[in-house]
Design a protein around this motif. Structure first.
Motif, PDB file in Angstrom:
ATOM      1  N   GLU A   1      10.820   4.676 -10.430  1.00 20.36           N
ATOM      2  CA  GLU A   1      11.273   3.342 -10.021  1.00 20.36           C
ATOM      3  C   GLU A   1      11.336   3.208  -8.502  1.00 20.36           C
ATOM      4  O   GLU A   1      10.954   2.185  -7.948  1.00 20.36           O
ATOM      5  CB  GLU A   1      12.652   3.056 -10.628  1.00 20.36           C
ATOM      6  CG  GLU A   1      13.264   1.753 -10.209  1.00 20.36           C
ATOM      7  CD  GLU A   1      12.577   0.514 -10.769  1.00 20.36           C
ATOM      8  OE1 GLU A   1      12.760  -0.580 -10.182  1.00 20.36           O
ATOM      9  OE2 GLU A   1      11.853   0.617 -11.774  1.00 20.36           O
ATOM     10  N   PHE A   2      11.807   4.246  -7.820  1.00 21.38           N
ATOM     11  CA  PHE A   2      11.984   4.181  -6.377  1.00 21.38           C
ATOM     12  C   PHE A   2      10.799   4.752  -5.601  1.00 21.38           C
ATOM     13  O   PHE A   2      10.793   4.752  -4.377  1.00 21.38           O
ATOM     14  CB  PHE A   2      13.285   4.871  -5.957  1.00 21.38           C
ATOM     15  CG  PHE A   2      14.511   4.108  -6.400  1.00 21.38           C
ATOM     16  CD1 PHE A   2      14.940   2.997  -5.714  1.00 21.38           C
ATOM     17  CD2 PHE A   2      15.204   4.493  -7.536  1.00 21.38           C
ATOM     18  CE1 PHE A   2      16.048   2.281  -6.132  1.00 21.38           C
ATOM     19  CE2 PHE A   2      16.319   3.781  -7.969  1.00 21.38           C
ATOM     20  CZ  PHE A   2      16.742   2.675  -7.263  1.00 21.38           C
ATOM     21  N   GLY A   3       9.793   5.239  -6.315  1.00 21.26           N
ATOM     22  CA  GLY A   3       8.589   5.726  -5.657  1.00 21.26           C
ATOM     23  C   GLY A   3       8.810   6.956  -4.801  1.00 21.26           C
ATOM     24  O   GLY A   3       8.226   7.075  -3.727  1.00 21.26           O
TER      25      GLY A   3
ATOM     26  N   ALA B   1       2.900  -3.759  -4.835  1.00 18.08           N
ATOM     27  CA  ALA B   1       3.608  -2.653  -5.498  1.00 18.08           C
ATOM     28  C   ALA B   1       2.774  -2.064  -6.628  1.00 18.08           C
ATOM     29  O   ALA B   1       2.695  -0.844  -6.772  1.00 18.08           O
ATOM     30  CB  ALA B   1       4.953  -3.140  -6.028  1.00 18.08           C
ATOM     31  N   ASN B   2       2.130  -2.902  -7.423  1.00 19.29           N
ATOM     32  CA  ASN B   2       1.309  -2.405  -8.526  1.00 19.29           C
ATOM     33  C   ASN B   2       0.094  -1.648  -8.017  1.00 19.29           C
ATOM     34  O   ASN B   2      -0.293  -0.640  -8.584  1.00 19.29           O
ATOM     35  CB  ASN B   2       0.875  -3.542  -9.450  1.00 19.29           C
ATOM     36  CG  ASN B   2       2.022  -4.053 -10.294  1.00 19.29           C
ATOM     37  OD1 ASN B   2       3.001  -3.358 -10.540  1.00 19.29           O
ATOM     38  ND2 ASN B   2       1.907  -5.296 -10.727  1.00 19.29           N
ATOM     39  N   ASP B   3      -0.509  -2.131  -6.935  1.00 19.59           N
ATOM     40  CA  ASP B   3      -1.644  -1.435  -6.339  1.00 19.59           C
ATOM     41  C   ASP B   3      -1.206  -0.063  -5.848  1.00 19.59           C
ATOM     42  O   ASP B   3      -1.872   0.937  -6.069  1.00 19.59           O
ATOM     43  CB  ASP B   3      -2.239  -2.251  -5.192  1.00 19.59           C
ATOM     44  CG  ASP B   3      -3.458  -1.572  -4.586  1.00 19.59           C
ATOM     45  OD1 ASP B   3      -4.379  -1.232  -5.350  1.00 19.59           O
ATOM     46  OD2 ASP B   3      -3.479  -1.377  -3.354  1.00 19.59           O
ATOM     47  N   TYR B   4      -0.050  -0.019  -5.179  1.00 23.52           N
ATOM     48  CA  TYR B   4       0.479   1.264  -4.707  1.00 23.52           C
ATOM     49  C   TYR B   4       0.739   2.174  -5.894  1.00 23.52           C
ATOM     50  O   TYR B   4       0.409   3.348  -5.863  1.00 23.52           O
ATOM     51  CB  TYR B   4       1.769   1.063  -3.908  1.00 23.52           C
ATOM     52  CG  TYR B   4       2.363   2.367  -3.437  1.00 23.52           C
ATOM     53  CD1 TYR B   4       1.924   2.956  -2.262  1.00 23.52           C
ATOM     54  CD2 TYR B   4       3.332   3.023  -4.182  1.00 23.52           C
ATOM     55  CE1 TYR B   4       2.422   4.167  -1.831  1.00 23.52           C
ATOM     56  CE2 TYR B   4       3.848   4.238  -3.770  1.00 23.52           C
ATOM     57  CZ  TYR B   4       3.397   4.797  -2.599  1.00 23.52           C
ATOM     58  OH  TYR B   4       3.893   5.999  -2.192  1.00 23.52           O
ATOM     59  N   ASP B   5       1.360   1.618  -6.925  1.00 25.56           N
ATOM     60  CA  ASP B   5       1.709   2.384  -8.116  1.00 25.56           C
ATOM     61  C   ASP B   5       0.471   3.005  -8.769  1.00 25.56           C
ATOM     62  O   ASP B   5       0.499   4.166  -9.166  1.00 25.56           O
ATOM     63  CB  ASP B   5       2.411   1.459  -9.114  1.00 25.56           C
ATOM     64  CG  ASP B   5       3.488   2.162  -9.904  1.00 25.56           C
ATOM     65  OD1 ASP B   5       3.986   3.199  -9.441  1.00 25.56           O
ATOM     66  OD2 ASP B   5       3.821   1.664 -10.988  1.00 25.56           O
TER      67      ASP B   5
ATOM     68  N   HIS C   1       0.310   6.992  -8.394  1.00 26.88           N
ATOM     69  CA  HIS C   1       1.100   7.281  -9.596  1.00 26.88           C
ATOM     70  C   HIS C   1       1.244   8.781  -9.839  1.00 26.88           C
ATOM     71  O   HIS C   1       0.323   9.547  -9.605  1.00 26.88           O
ATOM     72  CB  HIS C   1       0.469   6.622 -10.826  1.00 26.88           C
ATOM     73  CG  HIS C   1       1.347   6.644 -12.025  1.00 26.88           C
ATOM     74  ND1 HIS C   1       2.534   5.968 -12.066  1.00 26.88           N
ATOM     75  CD2 HIS C   1       1.235   7.274 -13.204  1.00 26.88           C
ATOM     76  CE1 HIS C   1       3.099   6.179 -13.230  1.00 26.88           C
ATOM     77  NE2 HIS C   1       2.332   6.966 -13.949  1.00 26.88           N
ATOM     78  N   ASN C   2       2.425   9.154 -10.284  1.00 28.04           N
ATOM     79  CA  ASN C   2       2.755  10.525 -10.694  1.00 28.04           C
ATOM     80  C   ASN C   2       2.677  11.534  -9.547  1.00 28.04           C
ATOM     81  O   ASN C   2       2.335  12.684  -9.768  1.00 28.04           O
ATOM     82  CB  ASN C   2       1.882  11.001 -11.849  1.00 28.04           C
ATOM     83  CG  ASN C   2       2.241  10.286 -13.130  1.00 28.04           C
ATOM     84  OD1 ASN C   2       3.374   9.849 -13.300  1.00 28.04           O
ATOM     85  ND2 ASN C   2       1.281  10.176 -14.013  1.00 28.04           N
ATOM     86  N   ARG C   3       2.976  11.118  -8.354  1.00 31.57           N
ATOM     87  CA  ARG C   3       3.080  12.080  -7.251  1.00 31.57           C
ATOM     88  C   ARG C   3       4.348  12.877  -7.448  1.00 31.57           C
ATOM     89  O   ARG C   3       5.407  12.326  -7.687  1.00 31.57           O
ATOM     90  CB  ARG C   3       3.143  11.379  -5.910  1.00 31.57           C
ATOM     91  CG  ARG C   3       1.823  10.847  -5.465  1.00 31.57           C
ATOM     92  CD  ARG C   3       1.985  10.337  -4.077  1.00 31.57           C
ATOM     93  NE  ARG C   3       0.763  10.585  -3.364  1.00 31.57           N
ATOM     94  CZ  ARG C   3       0.589  10.315  -2.107  1.00 31.57           C
ATOM     95  NH1 ARG C   3       1.570   9.816  -1.409  1.00 31.57           N
ATOM     96  NH2 ARG C   3      -0.550  10.533  -1.515  1.00 31.57           N
ATOM     97  N   THR C   4       4.249  14.165  -7.334  1.00 36.92           N
ATOM     98  CA  THR C   4       5.444  15.026  -7.453  1.00 36.92           C
ATOM     99  C   THR C   4       5.528  15.991  -6.313  1.00 36.92           C
ATOM    100  O   THR C   4       4.637  16.170  -5.555  1.00 36.92           O
ATOM    101  CB  THR C   4       5.439  15.817  -8.784  1.00 36.92           C
ATOM    102  OG1 THR C   4       4.232  16.546  -8.876  1.00 36.92           O
ATOM    103  CG2 THR C   4       5.607  14.877  -9.941  1.00 36.92           C
TER     104      THR C   4
END
Length: 141
Positions: A54-56, A130-134, A138-141
């Motif tokens: 949620e908070f990226g 935000a969706n483009d960034y997501d 996505h799933n960066r850890t």
């Protein structure tokens, strides 16, 4: 116009305003946002990894934020299998009304100069960013 630049400047300014407000409760703006998110989703369990998404932020970063909030006894973390679920403590609950009032007033201040059509365009634009960034991060850890 460099939209990225203006989004970054706005983000920094909004973060500063949240941090300034949160200081009176010995919280950070991020901790304040976490409490608000948990309060808005009290009807269901909220997993720690959901907050990271949620908070990226990285899961490890969210873990540090949560640990500090646990140390202050404003949230609890309960492990169930591989997931950790979060709850606001009664002590943490004492901040929720002030936090939600601040966020609501700040949001009203931000949109006050725009009519409903303009607000819809701004919302669509920001959600698109935000969706483009997501999707690209996505799933960066």
């Amino acid at each position: 116009m460099n939209f990225g630049k203006w989004i970054k400047i706005a983000s920094i300014q909004l973060s500063r305003e949240m941090d300034t407000f949160a200081q009176q409760y010995q919280l950070t703006g991020t901790q304040m946002s976490v409490l608000n998110y948990l309060a808005e989703h009290q009807d269901r369990p909220v997993a720690q990894n959901e907050l990271a998404t949620e908070f990226g932020v990285k899961k490890s970063t969210m873990s540090v934020i949560i640990k500090r909030m646990e140390e202050r006894a404003i949230i609890t973390r309960q492990a169930e299998g591989r997931n950790k679920y979060l709850s606001i403590t009664p002590s943490g609950q004492t901040y929720v009304t002030a936090i939600q009032t601040f966020i609501q007033k700040d949001n009203q201040r931000l949109i006050a100069a725009f009519n409903s059509s303009e607000q819809a365009v701004i919302e669509r634009f920001l959600k698109g960013v935000a969706n483009d960034y997501d999707t690209t991060h996505h799933n960066r850890t």
